[in-house]
Write an enzyme that holds these catalytic residues in place. Sequence first.
Site, PDB file in Angstrom:
ATOM      1  N   ASP A   1       0.987   3.363   4.411  1.00  0.00           N
ATOM      2  CA  ASP A   1      -0.094   4.050   3.707  1.00  0.00           C
ATOM      3  C   ASP A   1      -1.143   4.520   4.719  1.00  0.00           C
ATOM      4  O   ASP A   1      -1.626   5.633   4.664  1.00  0.00           O
ATOM      5  CB  ASP A   1      -0.726   3.148   2.636  1.00  0.00           C
ATOM      6  CG  ASP A   1      -1.132   1.786   3.173  1.00  0.00           C
ATOM      7  OD1 ASP A   1      -0.796   1.457   4.332  1.00  0.00           O
ATOM      8  OD2 ASP A   1      -1.790   1.027   2.442  1.00  0.00           O
TER       9      ASP A   1
ATOM     10  N   ASP B   1      -4.138   2.287  11.275  1.00  0.00           N
ATOM     11  CA  ASP B   1      -5.464   2.268  11.900  1.00  0.00           C
ATOM     12  C   ASP B   1      -5.428   1.505  13.223  1.00  0.00           C
ATOM     13  O   ASP B   1      -5.249   2.111  14.265  1.00  0.00           O
ATOM     14  CB  ASP B   1      -6.562   1.795  10.943  1.00  0.00           C
ATOM     15  CG  ASP B   1      -6.220   0.524  10.205  1.00  0.00           C
ATOM     16  OD1 ASP B   1      -5.278  -0.173  10.616  1.00  0.00           O
ATOM     17  OD2 ASP B   1      -6.914   0.206   9.230  1.00  0.00           O
TER      18      ASP B   1
ATOM     19  N   GLY C   1       0.783  -1.238   0.000  1.00  0.00           N
ATOM     20  CA  GLY C   1       0.000   0.000   0.000  1.00  0.00           C
ATOM     21  C   GLY C   1       0.806   1.275   0.000  1.00  0.00           C
ATOM     22  O   GLY C   1       0.392   2.285  -0.563  1.00  0.00           O
TER      23      GLY C   1
END
Lengths: 174, 309
Positions: free
Chosen positions: A98, A101, A42
């Site tokens: 990227d 979370d 990513g």
Amino acid sequence: MEKIGKILFTKEDIEKRIKELGEEISLDYKDKDLILACVLKGAVYFTVDLTRNIKIPFILDFISILSYGSSKNNQGIVRITKDLDINILGKDVLIIEDIVDTGLTLSYLIRNLQTRNPRSIKVCTLLDCPGRRIIDIEVDYKGFEIPNYYVIGYGLDYKEKYRNLPFIAILEEF
Amino acid sequence: MVKIRLITISRDFGTDIDEIINKISKKVYGEILDRKRIHEELALEGYDVQELENKEKELEKGVRDPNFIETYKEHVRRIVKKYIEKDSIIFLLGRGGQFLFKDENYSFHINVIAPLSYRIKFLTNKFLLSEEKALELIREKDFSREIFYNTLFLNSWKDPSLYHLIIDRSFFTAEEIEAIIEKVIERQESKIYTPEQLSLPQKPKFANKTEEEFAKILTFYQIRWEYEPRTFPLEWDNDGNVVESFTPDFYLPDFDLYIELTLQRPRVMGEKLKKIKKLKNLYPDIKIKLFYGKEYEKLLSKYGIKEIK
């Protein structure tokens, strides 16, 4: 089925912010042994554009980690599927993500890299989604903070699709 | 019960484990099979060893010849089994023994690792190499090894589930490692204990399937967790009896963090939110995170967990 939803950050927004990040990193890592550890896949788009905005010498390397749910067999444990090629002993490592979370992958990666005795480890992420954070991890450089959306584009995928979008958008499922 | 007949040793380049195994083997009248011995055996069987060596080098470069790979594995299996039949303990050094004999109940798999600094020191002392040269050699060997196993077994030797025992060479003396391995041999039985025999903790009784999935995710990422380890009293009556309490679902000891999960929608979980508020008031130092409703569904969805009720 899914579709591309609202655009959160345009190509221009991203370019502008990456330029700022590049300048900040160039300043902070002046006279240091900077190693950029890009987390595949990513972060590739972000990393490539970020490197164009870093004005100091650095080494670029790549690392890939097996993520939960990526394999039909989830009975195992996380592991590095493509390791850094270079030795980071005594170096200043900047992990390029990227999105940060839950912090689970990043937490594992930091623990793993710390065993190799680098001088420092910091984290640079294009997107930070603190609302989904399980493990509190300090993000040193962040492009944008986002609410708890599933986003695609600019390297971020949904089932390996949409990475090539030049913008970042919300993924809508219907 | 099946006796342990085969001990496979996977080892980092730059450790003296071969010498340690040599000593143990002499003590227990064992046999060591390594690359050289296997080649010698194959030469006796009439195989062209030079060709074999060339093919092995190709494996280290990632050249995948499926016919050769199967033949190669079969050669190693056959030779090891031949020695096992002679009724002695076999020490198989390298050659992918941990893969080839993974499911054999007479085998025990050991991986010997060492930190880079130890390996450099070992090589500089033993072979009088410069530190730079030692490091270069280690990198080269690690790289070839990774390619070799990936080509041969489509897997990495680093996977800890391949081993019964992983030893950090820098943590133990040679004598201690000898003692550990001898202890394994003394057992003379390769038995799988039941969780009860090992006094392992029983699987928690999760309240629902999503909690179990969450526990699996934490385990996958090597995050230690405990399920409902502590109940916090929230209200007491005048006699001092606890009349209200709260038990968070998970505790992550390495982060000193409690986690509460619920699929309930916010509008029907007022009671729970009240309890968490009370908890935070009464125990301000407790760190707790709540994942609920849509947010929790999104979290599960990220890890491919959907439609679990």
